[in-house]
Write a protein that holds these residues in place. Structure first.
Motif, PDB file in Angstrom:
ATOM      1  N   ASP A   1      -0.785  -5.528   3.510  1.00 26.71           N
ATOM      2  CA  ASP A   1       0.049  -5.207   4.670  1.00 26.71           C
ATOM      3  C   ASP A   1       1.316  -6.061   4.596  1.00 26.71           C
ATOM      4  O   ASP A   1       1.279  -7.267   4.885  1.00 26.71           O
ATOM      5  CB  ASP A   1      -0.728  -5.485   5.955  1.00 26.71           C
ATOM      6  N   MET A   2       2.422  -5.441   4.199  1.00 29.62           N
ATOM      7  CA  MET A   2       3.676  -6.185   3.997  1.00 29.62           C
ATOM      8  C   MET A   2       4.121  -6.927   5.252  1.00 29.62           C
ATOM      9  O   MET A   2       4.500  -8.093   5.175  1.00 29.62           O
ATOM     10  CB  MET A   2       4.792  -5.232   3.529  1.00 29.62           C
ATOM     11  N   GLU A   3       4.074  -6.269   6.384  1.00 31.90           N
ATOM     12  CA  GLU A   3       4.566  -6.897   7.612  1.00 31.90           C
ATOM     13  C   GLU A   3       3.708  -8.098   8.005  1.00 31.90           C
ATOM     14  O   GLU A   3       4.230  -9.181   8.276  1.00 31.90           O
ATOM     15  CB  GLU A   3       4.601  -5.882   8.756  1.00 31.90           C
TER      16      GLU A   3
ATOM     17  N   LEU B   1      14.983  -6.857   0.722  1.00 36.69           N
ATOM     18  CA  LEU B   1      14.950  -5.922  -0.397  1.00 36.69           C
ATOM     19  C   LEU B   1      14.025  -4.772  -0.021  1.00 36.69           C
ATOM     20  O   LEU B   1      12.991  -5.006   0.614  1.00 36.69           O
ATOM     21  CB  LEU B   1      14.446  -6.611  -1.672  1.00 36.69           C
ATOM     22  N   PRO B   2      14.346  -3.564  -0.439  1.00 31.05           N
ATOM     23  CA  PRO B   2      13.476  -2.445  -0.080  1.00 31.05           C
ATOM     24  C   PRO B   2      12.096  -2.568  -0.734  1.00 31.05           C
ATOM     25  O   PRO B   2      11.990  -2.719  -1.943  1.00 31.05           O
ATOM     26  CB  PRO B   2      14.217  -1.208  -0.605  1.00 31.05           C
ATOM     27  N   GLY B   3      11.050  -2.608   0.092  1.00 25.28           N
ATOM     28  CA  GLY B   3       9.693  -2.632  -0.405  1.00 25.28           C
ATOM     29  C   GLY B   3       9.211  -3.965  -0.943  1.00 25.28           C
ATOM     30  O   GLY B   3       8.091  -4.066  -1.431  1.00 25.28           O
ATOM     31  N   ILE B   4      10.025  -4.998  -0.871  1.00 23.85           N
ATOM     32  CA  ILE B   4       9.665  -6.320  -1.398  1.00 23.85           C
ATOM     33  C   ILE B   4      10.078  -7.370  -0.369  1.00 23.85           C
ATOM     34  O   ILE B   4      11.116  -7.252   0.268  1.00 23.85           O
ATOM     35  CB  ILE B   4      10.422  -6.619  -2.717  1.00 23.85           C
ATOM     36  N   ALA B   5       9.280  -8.400  -0.232  1.00 17.02           N
ATOM     37  CA  ALA B   5       9.675  -9.548   0.580  1.00 17.02           C
ATOM     38  C   ALA B   5       9.878 -10.723  -0.365  1.00 17.02           C
ATOM     39  O   ALA B   5       8.942 -11.186  -1.010  1.00 17.02           O
ATOM     40  CB  ALA B   5       8.613  -9.868   1.618  1.00 17.02           C
ATOM     41  N   HIS B   6      11.126 -11.186  -0.482  1.00 18.89           N
ATOM     42  CA  HIS B   6      11.458 -12.355  -1.300  1.00 18.89           C
ATOM     43  C   HIS B   6      11.501 -13.542  -0.351  1.00 18.89           C
ATOM     44  O   HIS B   6      12.387 -13.650   0.495  1.00 18.89           O
ATOM     45  CB  HIS B   6      12.808 -12.145  -1.985  1.00 18.89           C
TER      46      HIS B   6
ATOM     47  N   LEU C   1       6.477 -10.762  -2.362  1.00 22.92           N
ATOM     48  CA  LEU C   1       5.361  -9.971  -1.867  1.00 22.92           C
ATOM     49  C   LEU C   1       5.688  -8.511  -2.106  1.00 22.92           C
ATOM     50  O   LEU C   1       6.782  -8.046  -1.778  1.00 22.92           O
ATOM     51  CB  LEU C   1       5.145 -10.216  -0.378  1.00 22.92           C
ATOM     52  N   VAL C   2       4.756  -7.787  -2.691  1.00 22.78           N
ATOM     53  CA  VAL C   2       4.940  -6.357  -2.969  1.00 22.78           C
ATOM     54  C   VAL C   2       3.711  -5.624  -2.448  1.00 22.78           C
ATOM     55  O   VAL C   2       2.599  -6.175  -2.434  1.00 22.78           O
ATOM     56  CB  VAL C   2       5.143  -6.078  -4.474  1.00 22.78           C
ATOM     57  N   PRO C   3       3.880  -4.382  -2.031  1.00 29.39           N
ATOM     58  CA  PRO C   3       2.710  -3.645  -1.544  1.00 29.39           C
ATOM     59  C   PRO C   3       1.730  -3.364  -2.674  1.00 29.39           C
ATOM     60  O   PRO C   3       2.132  -3.037  -3.793  1.00 29.39           O
ATOM     61  CB  PRO C   3       3.300  -2.347  -0.997  1.00 29.39           C
ATOM     62  N   ALA C   4       0.442  -3.511  -2.368  1.00 28.61           N
ATOM     63  CA  ALA C   4      -0.598  -3.186  -3.349  1.00 28.61           C
ATOM     64  C   ALA C   4      -0.602  -1.678  -3.560  1.00 28.61           C
ATOM     65  O   ALA C   4      -0.506  -0.908  -2.610  1.00 28.61           O
ATOM     66  CB  ALA C   4      -1.955  -3.664  -2.837  1.00 28.61           C
TER      67      ALA C   4
END
Length: 164
Positions: free
Chosen positions: A33-35, A53-58, A69-72
């Motif tokens: 869960d990215m959020e 960044l789209p779809g990534i948390a740096h 962090l990237v979605p599984a």
């Protein structure tokens, strides 16, 4: 004008926390869960978001201590689809972070106010540190550590282990 040996002020240090630079290493971690994970790293672990960044948390704890962090994506592991990704993601991985501008006790206090999972600590180690180990929402372990006696050199600390 500051010289290369001058320590940065808190304001300079904070602005450097989000500078973009070539990273010598970073951890790429799949999260369910990215959020929730992004919030956990900011609120509990004390990281800052570097760049949206789209779809990534740096995220960065301090200079050269970054995670992505990237979605599984379970479609990449069809043989493991029956097991929850959260059981797989953190298996066997831990990151060790030397605290700076805070203490292990500060990290512990944040965990208490956010009901986070403390795996161990705060505790003293035989190698002259105090540390606390946390588990993020996906089971990745973060070990926050600080020196106890900053005057004690490594060899002396290790010699004391041998004499026990």
């Amino acid at each position: 004008m500051p010289t290369p040996n001058d320590e940065p002020t808190d304001t300079e240090s904070q602005s450097n926390d989000i500078d973009i630079y070539p990273m010598p290493m970073f951890a790429r971690m799949e999260v369910t869960d990215m959020e929730d994970s992004t919030d956990w790293y900011r609120e509990v672990a004390g990281f800052r978001e570097v760049a949206p960044l789209p779809g990534i948390a740096h995220l960065r704890y301090r200079k050269y201590a970054d995670v992505m962090l990237v979605p599984a994506d379970e479609s990449e592991r069809p043989e493991q689809a029956a097991q929850a990704t959260s059981e797989l993601a953190g298996n066997g991985l831990s990151l060790t972070l030397n605290v700076e501008n805070e203490t292990v006790d500060d990290v512990f206090e944040r965990t208490q106010s956010h009901d986070a999972t403390v795996v161990s600590g705060p505790e003293a180690t035989p190698w002259n540190t105090r540390q606390i180990t946390l588990a993020d929402p996906d089971g990745y372990r973060l070990v926050f550590t600080e020196p106890v006696d900053t005057e004690l050199d490594f060899e002396t600390a290790m010699d004391s282990l041998d004499s026990e």
